[in-house]
Design a protein around this motif. Structure first.
Motif, PDB file in Angstrom:
ATOM      1  N   ALA A   6       0.287  -1.084   0.177  1.00  0.00           N
ATOM      2  CA  ALA A   6      -0.311   0.125  -0.122  1.00  0.00           C
ATOM      3  C   ALA A   6       0.999   1.759  -0.084  1.00  0.00           C
ATOM      4  N   HIS A   7       0.677   2.475  -0.733  1.00  0.00           N
ATOM      5  CA  HIS A   7       0.989   3.095  -0.738  1.00  0.00           C
ATOM      6  C   HIS A   7       0.049   4.099   0.438  1.00  0.00           C
ATOM      7  N   VAL A   8       0.264   5.363   1.362  1.00  0.00           N
ATOM      8  CA  VAL A   8      -0.001   5.864   2.304  1.00  0.00           C
ATOM      9  C   VAL A   8       0.087   7.736   1.825  1.00  0.00           C
ATOM     10  N   LEU A   9      -0.868   8.317   2.269  1.00  0.00           N
ATOM     11  CA  LEU A   9      -0.766   9.507   2.238  1.00  0.00           C
ATOM     12  C   LEU A   9      -1.361  10.406   3.680  1.00  0.00           C
ATOM     13  N   GLY A  10      -0.741  10.697   4.194  1.00  0.00           N
ATOM     14  CA  GLY A  10      -0.687  11.254   5.867  1.00  0.00           C
ATOM     15  C   GLY A  10      -1.276  12.898   5.664  1.00  0.00           C
ATOM     16  N   LEU A  11      -2.947  13.143   6.172  1.00  0.00           N
ATOM     17  CA  LEU A  11      -3.188  14.572   5.901  1.00  0.00           C
ATOM     18  C   LEU A  11      -3.318  15.179   7.367  1.00  0.00           C
ATOM     19  N   THR A  12      -3.190  16.307   7.390  1.00  0.00           N
ATOM     20  CA  THR A  12      -3.393  17.610   9.082  1.00  0.00           C
ATOM     21  C   THR A  12      -2.941  18.659   8.669  1.00  0.00           C
ATOM     22  N   ALA A  13      -3.369  19.243   9.543  1.00  0.00           N
ATOM     23  CA  ALA A  13      -3.497  20.468   9.640  1.00  0.00           C
ATOM     24  C   ALA A  13      -2.467  20.970  11.092  1.00  0.00           C
ATOM     25  N   THR A  14      -2.083  19.591  11.893  1.00  0.00           N
ATOM     26  CA  THR A  14      -1.304  20.091  13.021  1.00  0.00           C
ATOM     27  C   THR A  14       0.200  20.243  12.386  1.00  0.00           C
ATOM     28  N   PRO A  15       0.769  21.519  12.908  1.00  0.00           N
ATOM     29  CA  PRO A  15       1.805  20.873  12.676  1.00  0.00           C
ATOM     30  C   PRO A  15       2.822  20.269  13.437  1.00  0.00           C
ATOM     31  N   ALA A  16       4.367  19.739  12.833  1.00  0.00           N
ATOM     32  CA  ALA A  16       5.067  18.593  12.669  1.00  0.00           C
ATOM     33  C   ALA A  16       5.663  19.182  14.356  1.00  0.00           C
ATOM     34  N   ALA A  17       6.447  20.612  14.486  1.00  0.00           N
ATOM     35  CA  ALA A  17       6.955  20.440  15.253  1.00  0.00           C
ATOM     36  C   ALA A  17       5.679  20.804  16.582  1.00  0.00           C
ATOM     37  N   SER A  18       4.514  20.413  16.694  1.00  0.00           N
ATOM     38  CA  SER A  18       4.005  20.338  17.789  1.00  0.00           C
ATOM     39  C   SER A  18       3.809  19.177  18.506  1.00  0.00           C
ATOM     40  N   MET A  19       4.874  18.225  17.314  1.00  0.00           N
ATOM     41  CA  MET A  19       4.559  16.797  18.658  1.00  0.00           C
ATOM     42  C   MET A  19       5.102  16.075  19.909  1.00  0.00           C
ATOM     43  N   THR A  20       5.233  15.569  20.197  1.00  0.00           N
ATOM     44  CA  THR A  20       6.284  14.919  21.108  1.00  0.00           C
ATOM     45  C   THR A  20       7.421  14.108  20.857  1.00  0.00           C
ATOM     46  N   ALA A  21       8.051  14.030  21.540  1.00  0.00           N
ATOM     47  CA  ALA A  21       9.670  12.891  20.988  1.00  0.00           C
ATOM     48  C   ALA A  21       8.587  12.217  20.650  1.00  0.00           C
ATOM     49  N   ALA A  22       7.746  11.055  21.438  1.00  0.00           N
ATOM     50  CA  ALA A  22       7.078   9.870  21.273  1.00  0.00           C
ATOM     51  C   ALA A  22       6.264   9.617  19.536  1.00  0.00           C
ATOM     52  N   GLU A  23       5.666  10.317  20.266  1.00  0.00           N
ATOM     53  CA  GLU A  23       4.771  11.210  18.797  1.00  0.00           C
ATOM     54  C   GLU A  23       5.310  10.628  16.823  1.00  0.00           C
ATOM     55  N   ALA A  24       6.886  11.900  17.695  1.00  0.00           N
ATOM     56  CA  ALA A  24       7.478  12.343  16.061  1.00  0.00           C
ATOM     57  C   ALA A  24       7.918  10.731  15.732  1.00  0.00           C
ATOM     58  N   ALA A  25       8.316   9.607  16.413  1.00  0.00           N
ATOM     59  CA  ALA A  25       9.270   8.271  16.424  1.00  0.00           C
ATOM     60  C   ALA A  25       7.792   7.557  15.571  1.00  0.00           C
ATOM     61  N   LEU A  26       6.574   7.861  16.578  1.00  0.00           N
ATOM     62  CA  LEU A  26       5.572   7.174  15.803  1.00  0.00           C
ATOM     63  C   LEU A  26       5.468   7.602  14.307  1.00  0.00           C
ATOM     64  N   GLU A  27       5.245   9.048  14.116  1.00  0.00           N
ATOM     65  CA  GLU A  27       5.061  10.149  12.600  1.00  0.00           C
ATOM     66  C   GLU A  27       6.765   8.947  12.044  1.00  0.00           C
ATOM     67  N   ALA A  28       7.706   9.205  12.399  1.00  0.00           N
ATOM     68  CA  ALA A  28       8.802   8.865  11.388  1.00  0.00           C
ATOM     69  C   ALA A  28       8.200   7.214  11.091  1.00  0.00           C
ATOM     70  N   ASP A  29       7.843   6.345  11.898  1.00  0.00           N
ATOM     71  CA  ASP A  29       7.961   4.847  11.843  1.00  0.00           C
ATOM     72  C   ASP A  29       6.284   4.815  10.178  1.00  0.00           C
ATOM     73  N   LEU A  30       4.783   5.708  10.817  1.00  0.00           N
ATOM     74  CA  LEU A  30       3.967   5.624   9.748  1.00  0.00           C
ATOM     75  C   LEU A  30       4.102   6.034   8.488  1.00  0.00           C
ATOM     76  N   PHE A  31       4.904   7.625   8.759  1.00  0.00           N
ATOM     77  CA  PHE A  31       4.993   8.334   7.094  1.00  0.00           C
ATOM     78  C   PHE A  31       6.280   8.375   7.002  1.00  0.00           C
ATOM     79  N   GLY A  32       7.308   8.849   8.062  1.00  0.00           N
ATOM     80  CA  GLY A  32       8.437   8.809   7.046  1.00  0.00           C
ATOM     81  C   GLY A  32       9.130  10.347   7.234  1.00  0.00           C
ATOM     82  N   GLY A  33       8.579  10.942   8.066  1.00  0.00           N
ATOM     83  CA  GLY A  33       8.974  12.570   7.120  1.00  0.00           C
ATOM     84  C   GLY A  33       8.338  13.341   6.807  1.00  0.00           C
ATOM     85  N   VAL A  34       8.420  14.242   7.310  1.00  0.00           N
ATOM     86  CA  VAL A  34       7.561  15.426   6.875  1.00  0.00           C
ATOM     87  C   VAL A  34       7.603  15.407   4.842  1.00  0.00           C
ATOM     88  N   THR A  35       6.653  15.939   3.829  1.00  0.00           N
ATOM     89  CA  THR A  35       6.652  15.770   2.748  1.00  0.00           C
ATOM     90  C   THR A  35       6.504  16.846   2.076  1.00  0.00           C
TER      91      THR A  35
END
Length: 892
Positions: free
Chosen positions: A161-190
């Protein structure tokens, strides 16, 4: 609807906006490079749905969209019926029986998929069997806080599957745990766009962030005062040296003795901040090389005392058998008091819960009255164009501790309390307010009858709602609809002016609800998460064709009280605005609470007696919508990124109310003492003596020549003394220190530019000086601002200090006598060398050289030398610049 071949762009859709085009190009680059995960961040109203639809069509794959609620699910279905549109809840259906069977055996480390209900497992199997799939996760910030681990496991089952995450919440507002999970799910901000960038393109409406400060009701205030007095007495009791085997002050001394500040900050930042604030209040000593920032220059709060208590008592609690009985009694006493302060004593230490005082402030009955006041002002400004939205946490009543039943109205802060306040005020009753929640539609009888008539043509297949005039809450209601039916009808009724104010909860009128007409939003919620705040603001930022010059006003209502426990609501306000840019009173786009009012600091609330003044300033800004739009245009035209700005205001001078009109200030080098002056000063007595000798020796002509030379030299001395006196009498300003800091840091290789990059001007309602570096990266801007802020503070625990010459003689004649005697008529004040330059003698000397060029004559001393230690001990606490400083992030 047919799509263009190979592009995915619809024939009949409007042209893509700039940020939609850029986001799709970024996604295409990632897709073509083989990336299967992408993450795009666009503000509310910037068109994320369109981006997702076009990406799915361009991919040529089957599209499945997950979104957080049914309202957004319906938007996707309407945007492209070919997409399969689901909610996250349809996937995250957990098996209650299995949960019960597992009970306490589940240690939280098991598979999330194993907990799913068979319906959820069946959906995962369907997705896995779909083959070439494009999975769009809308508002994907929900995943990181709620279903993140589950989605991570689901995506492992969908390797193709190809995955596209869409959000209005800035990446800078994430906690360290959320940032690690985001990297696992999406691989960084496109791709990411900030709100100011979208406003600049004209795709979102300009807006004002405005404060409204209230004080608790008399009953609430009396309770807070009594509670605060008990806490203050207890904290004073902790200072008793006989209360424990290790006294509190001895514990603090042991912590700071021989400890480097940088080490303490790195190891325990919250404890370091608490120690610094206690030191500022005169209770503790600072470690070597401590640097007091803005956040430290205030009295300690409850959170600081909790960190200190934990550091003090945790070792006493862990000391094992043979405890001093005083220690056990003290720990039990502290554990009993902590819940009323919003903390608990646990085996892991002191942990935060919900403070009772915070409940009083958050649910204060004063907030409903404040809402009526705000809407009265907005109605006077906007007239019939007013479309106000009031967001609350709940509809009718909140659960309160028994201790507060006679203090706080259970309905305080509710949507029903606000409706009642608006209907009781004749000015706001004319706005025909409506309460709209998932269960209830309520308002004045005439408004409900008008709404029911309006709905007849729009819901012909449904029975007309029944008007129920008698209701336990005292407001007539409409019954017989469900939310899916009435929300679109009420939204249109609202847009057409049938009601000019809607009151509801952010659950229904928040994320996914779209009413372009909203131009006034009042936030009464206690929500502080970046997700909630971004989504609430987004309700007011959408463009409205019926209001081509729309400027939205977003009001945050906050209750302030006096005392140690009085800042809970203020800290919520700070968290709501942290990381969010908005224009301040001068039109500069500023991060944090400083954009609400020039005098606001994230680190301490204003005095409650300033409420009326702050509210009056906010009202004046709200009345100047056209000026606000103009300031937005100028700010966006000039700015491209965030920079750190040092704001300096004279400590003991009344605010100048912007009388300087934004006047720029340029640093001017100081004039060094002329070599001619030094020669002339020595020549005067020599030539005078020579003239006398020559005359006495019978050489009158030679004596006259010597006397003439003496007069010339004397004149040079007088001129230089006068100029020198004026130079010293003109004290350098903060801009001169800024130039010295920038020049020295540039020469030390810490900045890419020097003093020529300094930009400073007066501005704001406080008449403050705003100083920044231009043309440097954001990290250099922040480094310079921190160094300048440190350079103008009183001495605390510096490594190096530098002196500044000041006038000791009060007049030019006295200065001349002092000069002729070789004393120069000067005294000295001492200032810290910023830590960035104080690490080595070489960089400290660079600062001295720049200091002499821009600030004036001075000497450098190592603070730990005998002479330096004496100077620091004598000068500690002196405040030679007499300024209050703060660092703020601006868009420039």
């Amino acid at each position: 609807m047919p799509a263009q071949t190979g592009t995915g762009l619809l024939h009949l859709n409007p042209p893509l906006r700039r940020h939609q085009r850029e986001a799709l190009r970024a996604w295409r680059r990632a897709h073509d490079s083989g990336a299967r995960r992408s993450w795009i961040v666009l503000p509310p109203g910037a068109g994320k749905t369109r981006v997702g639809v076009e990406a799915v069509r361009a991919s040529g794959r089957k599209g499945v969209v997950f979104s957080p609620n049914t309202a957004i699910q319906a938007q996707w279905a309407a945007a492209d019926p070919a997409l399969r549109s689901l909610t996250y809840q349809s996937l995250a259906v957990f098996d209650a029986e299995r949960e019960d069977r597992n009970g306490d055996d589940d240690d939280g480390g098991g598979s999330e998929l194993s907990r799913l209900h068979p319906n959820g497992l069946r959906l995962v199997e369907e997705l896995a069997a779909a083959g070439d799939l494009m999975l769009v996760l809308d508002e994907c910030h929900h995943l990181l806080r709620t279903w993140g681990r589950l989605l991570a496991e689901v995506l492992q089952r969908l390797p193709q599957a190809h995955v596209l995450g869409l959000t209005a919440t800035p990446a800078a507002s994430m906690t360290a745990a959320e940032a690690a999970l985001e990297a696992d799910l999406f691989g960084g901000v496109t791709y990411q766009a900030q709100i100011p960038e979208v406003v600049r393109e004209g795709d979102l409406a300009p807006y004002l962030e405005l404060p409204w400060l209230t004080t608790p009701t008399p009953t609430e205030r009396d309770w807070l005062r009594r509670h605060d007095a008990r806490v203050q007495e207890f904290l004073a009791h902790l200072g008793d040296p006989e209360i424990a085997s290790v006294p509190l002050l001895e514990s603090l001394d042991a912590l700071t003795a021989g400890t480097r500040w940088a080490d303490l900050e790195a190891a325990e930042p919250e404890l370091a901040d608490a120690v610094a604030r206690l030191a500022h209040a005169g209770t503790a000593r600072l470690p070597e090389d401590a640097v007091l920032r803005e956040r430290h220059r205030q009295d300690p709060g409850v959170a600081d005392w909790m960190r200190i208590l934990e550091h003090w008592l945790k070792p006493l609690n862990e000391s094992g058998d043979g405890d001093d009985p005083r220690d056990r009694a003290l720990i039990d006493e502290v554990a009993g008091l902590l819940p009323s302060l919003g903390y608990r004593w646990t085996r892991r230490g002191i942990v935060r819960s919900t403070p009772t005082a915070d409940r009083v402030l958050a649910r204060s009955g004063a907030k409903a009255r404040a809402t009526a006041d705000i809407l009265g002002h907005e109605s006077a400004t906007l007239g019939e164009e007013l479309r106000g939205l009031v967001l609350c946490d709940f509809e009718s009543a909140a659960t309160l501790p028994r201790t507060l039943h006679e203090v706080v109205d259970p309905a305080g802060g509710s949507a029903r309390a606000v409706l009642r306040a608006l209907l009781d005020d004749p000015a706001t009753a004319e706005l025909r307010p409506l309460l709209v929640t998932a269960r209830t539609v309520a308002g004045e009888e005439r408004t409900l009858r008008a709404l029911a008539a309006f709905a007849k043509d729009r819901l012909p297949e449904h029975t007309a709602a029944a008007l129920v005039v008698e209701h336990s809450a005292g407001s007539p209601t409409l019954e017989g609809w469900n939310a899916r039916q009435w929300v679109p009808v009420i939204t249109e009724f609202f847009a057409r002016g049938g009601s000019r104010v809607l009151i509801g909860t952010r659950g229904l009128l928040g994320e996914g609800w779209d009413a372009r007409c909203v131009n006034t939003l009042i936030d009464l919620t206690s929500a502080t998460t970046p997700t909630a705040i971004v989504q609430m603001r987004g309700r007011a930022l959408r463009l409205d064709p019926a209001q081509p010059g729309k400027v939205a006003a977003i009001w945050t209502v906050t209750t302030l009280a006096e005392g140690l426990l009085a800042d809970g609501d203020w800290q919520r306000l700070v968290r709501k605005h942290d990381g969010h840019l908005a224009p301040d009173s001068t039109g500069e786009l500023v991060d944090g609470v400083a954009h609400l009012d020039d005098g606001f600091s994230a680190h301490h609330p204003p005095a409650p007696d300033l409420n009326d003044e702050v509210n009056a300033r906010a009202v004046r800004r709200s009345q100047r919508r056209e000026e606000a739009a103009r300031l937005w245009r100028s700010a966006l035209a000039a700015g491209t990124h965030q920079v750190s700005v040092v704001r300096a205001r004279e400590r003991h001078r009344a605010a100048r109310a912007g009388t300087d009109g934004g006047r720029p200030v340029q640093p001017v080098p100081r004039t060094a003492p002329s070599p001619i002056w030094r020669v002339a000063r020595i020549s005067v007595p020599v030539l005078a003596a020579l003239a006398l000798i020559l005359v006495l020796a019978g050489f009158p002509a030679a004596g006259a020549g010597a006397l003439g030379a003496c007069l010339v030299a004397g004149t040079a001395v007088l001129v230089q003394v006068r100029r020198r006196h004026l130079e010293l009498a003109r004290p350098p300003g903060i801009v001169a220190v800024a130039a010295a800091v920038a020049e020295a840091m540039h020469e030390a290789g810490l900045l890419s530019r020097g003093a020529e990059a300094i930009s400073a001007r007066f501005g704001g309602s406080e008449g403050e000086l705003r100083c920044r570096m231009t043309g440097v990266p954001a990290e250099e801007s922040a480094r310079f601002a921190a160094a300048l802020d440190e350079a103008v503070q009183p001495l605390s625990s510096p490594r190096y200090i530098v002196s500044r010459s000041t006038v000791a003689a009060p007049t030019a004649w006295a200065a001349m006598r002092a000069t002729l005697s070789g004393r120069d008529g000067q005294a000295s004040t001492w200032h810290p060398v910023p830590a960035e330059l104080a690490g080595r003698r070489e960089t400290a000397e660079l600062y001295l050289r720049a200091w002499r060029r821009w600030v004036g004559e001075g000497e450098l001393l190592y603070a730990k030398s005998p002479e330096g230690a004496g100077v620091v001990a004598a000068a500690r606490g002196d405040d030679p610049w007499q300024v209050s400083t703060a660092i703020r992030l601006h868009w420039a």
